[in-house]
Design a protein around this motif. Structure first.
Motif, PDB file in Angstrom:
ATOM      1  N   CYS A  42     -39.858  -8.299 -25.462  1.00  0.00           N
ATOM      2  CA  CYS A  42     -39.265  -7.426 -26.334  1.00  0.00           C
ATOM      3  C   CYS A  42     -37.585  -7.902 -26.583  1.00  0.00           C
ATOM      4  O   CYS A  42     -37.260  -8.879 -26.001  1.00  0.00           O
ATOM      5  CB  CYS A  42     -38.928  -5.894 -25.515  1.00  0.00           C
ATOM      6  SG  CYS A  42     -38.088  -5.899 -24.035  1.00  0.00           S
ATOM      7  N   VAL A  43     -36.733  -7.151 -27.253  1.00  0.00           N
ATOM      8  CA  VAL A  43     -35.478  -7.573 -27.327  1.00  0.00           C
ATOM      9  C   VAL A  43     -34.801  -6.758 -26.382  1.00  0.00           C
ATOM     10  O   VAL A  43     -34.680  -5.551 -26.201  1.00  0.00           O
ATOM     11  CB  VAL A  43     -34.927  -7.064 -28.852  1.00  0.00           C
ATOM     12  CG1 VAL A  43     -33.405  -7.429 -28.922  1.00  0.00           C
ATOM     13  CG2 VAL A  43     -35.538  -7.963 -29.948  1.00  0.00           C
ATOM     14  N   ASN A  44     -33.968  -7.484 -25.451  1.00  0.00           N
ATOM     15  CA  ASN A  44     -33.098  -7.093 -24.464  1.00  0.00           C
ATOM     16  C   ASN A  44     -31.645  -6.753 -24.760  1.00  0.00           C
ATOM     17  O   ASN A  44     -31.098  -7.705 -25.390  1.00  0.00           O
ATOM     18  CB  ASN A  44     -33.125  -7.916 -23.094  1.00  0.00           C
ATOM     19  CG  ASN A  44     -34.275  -7.984 -22.248  1.00  0.00           C
ATOM     20  OD1 ASN A  44     -34.810  -9.000 -22.093  1.00  0.00           O
ATOM     21  ND2 ASN A  44     -35.127  -7.003 -22.434  1.00  0.00           N
ATOM     22  N   HIS A  45     -30.927  -5.763 -24.154  1.00  0.00           N
ATOM     23  CA  HIS A  45     -29.574  -5.637 -24.346  1.00  0.00           C
ATOM     24  C   HIS A  45     -29.068  -6.863 -23.538  1.00  0.00           C
ATOM     25  O   HIS A  45     -28.201  -7.502 -24.120  1.00  0.00           O
ATOM     26  CB  HIS A  45     -28.983  -4.382 -23.893  1.00  0.00           C
ATOM     27  CG  HIS A  45     -27.734  -4.078 -23.854  1.00  0.00           C
ATOM     28  ND1 HIS A  45     -26.771  -4.932 -22.760  1.00  0.00           N
ATOM     29  CD2 HIS A  45     -26.599  -3.477 -24.459  1.00  0.00           C
ATOM     30  CE1 HIS A  45     -25.685  -4.577 -22.986  1.00  0.00           C
ATOM     31  NE2 HIS A  45     -25.470  -3.757 -23.888  1.00  0.00           N
ATOM     32  N   GLY A  46     -29.399  -7.112 -22.390  1.00  0.00           N
ATOM     33  CA  GLY A  46     -29.305  -8.276 -21.412  1.00  0.00           C
ATOM     34  C   GLY A  46     -27.984  -7.834 -20.502  1.00  0.00           C
ATOM     35  O   GLY A  46     -27.693  -8.905 -20.022  1.00  0.00           O
ATOM     36  N   ASP A  47     -27.119  -7.058 -20.633  1.00  0.00           N
ATOM     37  CA  ASP A  47     -26.104  -6.951 -19.884  1.00  0.00           C
ATOM     38  C   ASP A  47     -25.422  -5.473 -19.788  1.00  0.00           C
ATOM     39  O   ASP A  47     -24.421  -4.935 -19.746  1.00  0.00           O
ATOM     40  CB  ASP A  47     -24.847  -7.584 -20.704  1.00  0.00           C
ATOM     41  CG  ASP A  47     -23.662  -8.136 -19.923  1.00  0.00           C
ATOM     42  OD1 ASP A  47     -23.727  -7.916 -18.820  1.00  0.00           O
ATOM     43  OD2 ASP A  47     -22.453  -8.296 -20.416  1.00  0.00           O
ATOM     44  N   LEU A  48     -26.603  -4.677 -19.301  1.00  0.00           N
ATOM     45  CA  LEU A  48     -26.249  -3.083 -18.928  1.00  0.00           C
ATOM     46  C   LEU A  48     -25.523  -3.148 -17.581  1.00  0.00           C
ATOM     47  O   LEU A  48     -25.815  -2.770 -16.600  1.00  0.00           O
ATOM     48  CB  LEU A  48     -27.302  -2.329 -18.990  1.00  0.00           C
ATOM     49  CG  LEU A  48     -28.022  -2.217 -20.288  1.00  0.00           C
ATOM     50  CD1 LEU A  48     -29.228  -1.470 -20.154  1.00  0.00           C
ATOM     51  CD2 LEU A  48     -27.066  -1.215 -21.283  1.00  0.00           C
TER      52      LEU A  48
END
Length: 376
Positions: free
Chosen positions: A224-230
């Motif tokens: 999937c596409v991640n925000h990657g920096d929560l």
């Protein structure tokens, strides 16, 4: 490994605009009259809080904005920044508390600004977005309910991004992007930033285990596409009116989509767990609450669950190693860069000392307790 020249170019990549220059950018590019500008903390870009004056033309709409000036390296990939900006707008339209983009006078999302530094001309991509209210997670005590809600938010984010379409979406397949969780092995190129001690030994062991236990299973993870920096500085909260459990706060803003890339569901939950551990007094317990929230939307497979421990360790390694590396390039930004390191090394040591089986038992038992205790 980065050469001296590469390190120097990275060191010079961060913008260094004054408050007066930032104000002038807002007025010339976006046509807004500025009454106040203040610098905001940032990693390798430059951000300013901007308060605008009301005029006859701007009697409606927001008065508070954030001016984001991308570093010279990021500014060389305008398509990537365009996709990130459109994803923020898409998520806002889908009900998420993300910023609105302020169009330029030419009705674009971004503007490329060239500055003559004397020795060369540098170009920076500039955006203006609405300022989101709230306090960062790092500034408040986080209870189990809020951890659960944040896990749930992370899953909803990835689930919603499945519906996001853009002609340049493939640019999020960012091969050697150092912050993509699959690229933990690339940290070997930056180990010279660490002293020869027990911490470095742990990093080296995690990298080796990651190669053996995670890299060989990537094809079994769901993409999937991640925000990657929560992280604890990218999630804003405000007091909640809810009487549910210990939910004194609710999420009021999601910031910083610069690390967006194609990854896997399990990456998002691992990254979220790691960052929620940073400020916690009981860090090992955090994972179960975040996992329960995430799995109320996207249950993990057995293979994904089995990789979670090393993925969380891997994100600790990325954050700690790259912070040490960045401190060599930007010693003046040390306080901001070393936020994670203040407790991160201790948490990584604790996880590694306890071992995968013991940590998983705590996480999975905690997550299981939600099955009867909390409705999804």
């Amino acid at each position: 490994m980065l050469s001296g020249d590469d390190q120097q170019s990275q060191a010079l990549a961060k913008p260094a605009f004054s408050e007066a220059q930032a104000s002038a950018l807002v007025e010339s590019i976006f046509g807004l009259k500025v009454s106040k500008v203040e610098p905001l903390p940032s990693y390798d870009d430059q951000n300013f809080y901007v308060y605008i004056s009301r005029t006859k033309e701007t009697t409606d709409g927001p008065t508070e904005y954030v001016l984001k000036i991308n570093n010279t390296e990021s500014s060389k990939t305008p398509d990537l920044i365009e996709v990130q900006s459109h994803s923020i707008m898409f998520l806002r339209a889908s009900g998420f508390p993300t910023a609105s983009m302020c169009p330029t006078k030419a009705d674009n999302i971004t503007s490329l600004v060239s500055v003559d530094s004397g020795s060369e001309i540098k170009s920076y991509l500039v955006r203006l977005m609405t300022f989101l209210p709230g306090r960062i997670i790092a500034d408040i005590p986080i209870g189990p309910q809020l951890l659960y809600d944040i896990g749930r938010l992370a899953a909803k984010l990835d689930k919603t991004l499945e519906k996001f379409h853009h002609p340049k979406l493939s640019i999020l397949r960012r091969g050697n992007f150092i912050w993509n969780l699959k690229n933990v092995p690339l940290l070997e190129n930056y180990l010279c930033a660490l002293e020869q001690n027990r911490n470095r030994e742990i990093i080296e062991q995690v990298i080796q285990l990651f190669k053996e236990e995670v890299m060989t299973k990537l094809s079994h993870f769901r993409e999937c596409v991640n925000h990657g920096d929560l992280n604890d500085h990218n999630i804003l909260v405000e007091p909640s009116n809810s009487a549910c459990g210990d939910a004194a706060y609710q999420v009021s803003g999601i910031l910083d989509f610069d690390d967006m890339s194609y990854g896997y569901y399990v990456f998002e939950v691992a990254i979220t767990i790691m960052y929620m551990m940073i400020e916690s007094k009981t860090p090992i317990q955090v994972g179960g609450h975040v996992l329960a929230g995430f799995e109320s939307i996207i249950p993990l497979t057995a293979v994904e669950r089995g990789a979670l421990f090393l993925l969380v360790c891997g994100r600790f390694c990325q954050s700690l190693v790259m912070a040490a590396h960045s401190c060599q390039l930007h010693p003046e930004n040390r306080d901001y860069l070393m936020i994670t390191a203040k407790t991160g090394w201790k948490h990584l040591q604790t996880m590694f000392h306890l071992g995968q089986k013991a940590v998983e038992e705590i996480w999975f038992e905690t997550a299981k307790s939600y099955e009867s205790g909390i409705s999804s």
